[in-house]
Design a protein around this motif. Structure first.
Motif, mmCIF file in Angstrom:
data_model
loop_
_atom_site.group_PDB
_atom_site.id
_atom_site.type_symbol
_atom_site.label_atom_id
_atom_site.label_comp_id
_atom_site.label_asym_id
_atom_site.label_seq_id
_atom_site.Cartn_x
_atom_site.Cartn_y
_atom_site.Cartn_z
ATOM 1 N N PRO A 275 -75.148 -36.862 50.116
ATOM 2 C CA PRO A 275 -74.085 -36.239 50.925
ATOM 3 C C PRO A 275 -72.695 -36.420 50.308
ATOM 4 O O PRO A 275 -71.865 -35.498 50.346
ATOM 5 N N TYR A 277 -72.072 -36.773 47.084
ATOM 6 C CA TYR A 277 -72.049 -35.876 45.927
ATOM 7 C C TYR A 277 -71.705 -34.448 46.368
ATOM 8 O O TYR A 277 -70.860 -33.779 45.760
ATOM 9 N N TYR A 278 -72.358 -33.972 47.420
ATOM 10 C CA TYR A 278 -72.087 -32.611 47.896
ATOM 11 C C TYR A 278 -70.628 -32.454 48.332
ATOM 12 O O TYR A 278 -70.003 -31.423 48.068
ATOM 13 N N GLN A 279 -70.090 -33.488 48.981
ATOM 14 C CA GLN A 279 -68.732 -33.355 49.529
ATOM 15 C C GLN A 279 -67.649 -33.616 48.487
ATOM 16 O O GLN A 279 -66.625 -32.939 48.486
ATOM 17 N N ARG A 282 -69.055 -31.311 44.837
ATOM 18 C CA ARG A 282 -69.279 -29.882 45.055
ATOM 19 C C ARG A 282 -68.391 -29.308 46.151
ATOM 20 O O ARG A 282 -68.463 -28.114 46.454
ATOM 21 N N GLU A 284 -68.382 -29.465 49.394
ATOM 22 C CA GLU A 284 -69.022 -28.903 50.567
ATOM 23 C C GLU A 284 -68.542 -29.632 51.831
ATOM 24 O O GLU A 284 -68.155 -30.804 51.776
ATOM 25 N N ALA A 286 -69.061 -31.289 55.731
ATOM 26 C CA ALA A 286 -70.103 -32.151 56.287
ATOM 27 C C ALA A 286 -71.243 -31.311 56.865
ATOM 28 O O ALA A 286 -72.425 -31.653 56.741
ATOM 29 N N SER A 288 -72.203 -28.247 55.911
ATOM 30 C CA SER A 288 -73.003 -27.695 54.804
ATOM 31 C C SER A 288 -73.848 -28.777 54.139
ATOM 32 O O SER A 288 -75.001 -28.534 53.756
ATOM 33 N N SER A 289 -73.283 -29.976 54.012
ATOM 34 C CA SER A 289 -74.043 -31.078 53.418
ATOM 35 C C SER A 289 -75.281 -31.387 54.244
ATOM 36 O O SER A 289 -76.357 -31.658 53.704
ATOM 37 N N TYR A 344 -78.581 -25.692 43.653
ATOM 38 C CA TYR A 344 -78.949 -26.246 44.952
ATOM 39 C C TYR A 344 -80.449 -26.116 45.200
ATOM 40 O O TYR A 344 -81.041 -26.906 45.933
#
Length: 481
Positions: A275, A277-279, A282, A284, A286, A288-289, A344
């Motif tokens: 999570p 890493y995504y935020q 990338r 993104e 919360a 979308s994560s 993804y």
């Protein structure tokens, strides 16, 4: 279904609220350092009340305790939804935690006592569903409620679920016989509850600040660890201890406890990384994560029922070893594919495989510890296993946070990376474009530590029972009605 409803409330609530922390800070015009106690206060309340659950199950009966815990949780939810200040919200979250901490161990006790040793694996797979779906569905539900409805509904949503669970518990759960003569180990409680709360707070605070050298963090962590050790000494010598650690003398319980400690440290620590890493890498949200983490829950839903049935047929040892191989392989996959621009679809595929392994690892491990116990030993064993889960998850999260911060600093140098993750997240967009590659490398490197811990879990897992459990529910002494 009654037990799963209660478990869904308590587990979902943790992740739903975590998504709303920034929004609550704005709503109450309170600094993040204060509003963070909305999450921390709940966790500390859980740690404080879990140790007493085994004694309370015997003293008041598991049905009564389960209903009391749900009632407390629902009351705390209703009051939290009506909170008028940050301080009142924190107080009501503590009340929620006092109820939430007893729901899972009491629910596990009810199910395992009813099922008997020959069906423990299937029962554990049912209990595991909310434990897996909570961290995935929570951010999605919390993000939607905060953005499109109201932050108050992250608490109010518990009310209809709780009322239905209470009604069904009263109607469906069998009446059990309390044992008023069951003594409470007060000294054990005085040592363990504050010890767990202090230890978990110190670990969480140190991970949050990426600094375990601060006096506040160091003192609380060490003090908590000392109290827990003193409790362990007390539990091994007391006639009627709060939690009977002598159960660990049995090979199946000791092997399950060792496997769970290493697995939870590694897995919960690894689940923190993606999570972030995504935020951070990338960019993104919360919400979308949360959606991007869904493949893990889907994978677990496929294998968890199968893992439960196999546990009851061939014994948990073989099932857990297969699950560990799959989990280690998938976590190792992140060390190979995690880049700043990884598809993804690829990350979702690795997560799905991780979920497949998870469904065959955690709950069969718990089944291994419980299926050899008598009816009266189950409550305290359930309490012990829940404590192991809480502490191991806290240690794993703290460990991975520190390792990630260290790797970020090493990859980014003393500038942007000097403050670890928090500093890197505040870097201006034009500079961020240049450092996302090294940041992704830092996440990738951190996953190697999770692989190492998971590999160590094979050692105790080799001693788990590899034969079908003997007996059925009729073999277990049942309470007189």
């Amino acid at each position: 279904m009654v037990v799963v409803l209660g478990a869904i409330m308590s587990i979902l609530d943790v992740t739903v609220v975590n998504v709303a922390i920034n929004h609550l800070s704005s709503a109450f015009n309170a600094p993040l350092s204060t509003i963070q106690w909305v999450a921390t206060g709940y966790t500390l309340a859980l740690a404080t009340v879990i140790p007493v659950t085994g004694w309370a199950s015997a003293r008041f009966g598991t049905k009564r305790l389960y209903m009391i815990s749900i009632a407390l949780f629902v009351l705390g939810s209703a009051l939290a939804g009506m909170a008028w200040s940050a301080e009142s919200l924190i107080a009501f979250r503590v009340l929620q935690g006092l109820g939430g901490g007893m729901i899972m161990p009491a629910g596990m006790t009810i199910l395992t006592q009813k099922a008997g040793p020959s069906r423990v694996g299937q029962v554990m797979s049912v209990v595991g569903i909310p434990m897996l779906l909570g961290p995935i569905c929570g951010p999605i539900l919390g993000g939607w409620l905060v953005d499109d409805v109201s932050w108050r509904w992250i608490f109010f949503i518990n009310l209809p679920i709780g009322v239905v669970a209470l009604f069904l518990a009263a109607r469906i759960l069998e009446r059990d016989t309390p044992r008023p003569g069951e003594r409470l180990d007060l000294l054990g409680l005085v040592l363990l509850s504050p010890g767990l709360a202090s230890l978990i707070y110190g670990l969480a605070k140190g991970a949050q600040d990426s600094d375990f050298g601060k006096p506040e963090v160091l003192i609380t962590t060490v003090a908590g660890a000392v109290l827990v050790v003193l409790f362990a000494i007390r539990a091994l010598t007391a006639r009627v201890p709060l939690i009977d650690l002598r159960l660990v003398k049995r090979r199946s319980v000791a092997a399950a406890a060792g496997t769970m400690v290493l697995f939870m440290c590694a897995f919960m620590g690894a689940m923190l990384l993606l999570p972030l890493y995504y935020q951070v890498v990338r960019h993104e949200s919360a919400f979308s994560s949360g959606l991007l983490l869904a493949p893990q829950g889907i994978g677990a839903m496929f294998t968890m029922p199968v893992g439960g049935k196999l546990t009851d047929r061939i014994g948990p040892g073989r099932v857990v070893l297969i699950g560990l191989v799959v989990v280690v392989g998938s976590v190792a996959g992140f060390t190979a594919v995690l880049q700043a621009d990884t598809s993804y679809w690829v990350l979702g595929g690795v997560l799905f495989v991780m979920g497949l392994g998870m469904g065959m690892t955690m709950m069969p491990t718990m089944a291994a510890a419980i299926q050899t116990l008598s009816h009266d030993e189950v409550p305290k064993a359930s309490t012990m296993l829940n404590i192991i889960q809480q502490v191991s998850a806290s240690i794993g999260t703290a460990l991975m946070s520190v390792l990630l911060a260290h790797n970020l600093t090493a990859k980014l140098g003393g500038g942007a990376g000097g403050g670890g993750l928090s500093a890197a997240a505040k870097v201006p967009p034009q500079i961020m474009q240049k450092i996302v590659g090294p940041m992704a490398d830092a996440f990738q490197s951190t996953y190697w530590w999770a692989v190492g811990l998971l590999a160590l879990a094979f050692i105790p897992a080799l001693f788990l029972p590899r034969r079908k459990p003997t007996g059925d529910s009729s073999d277990m002494p049942m309470p007189m009605h």
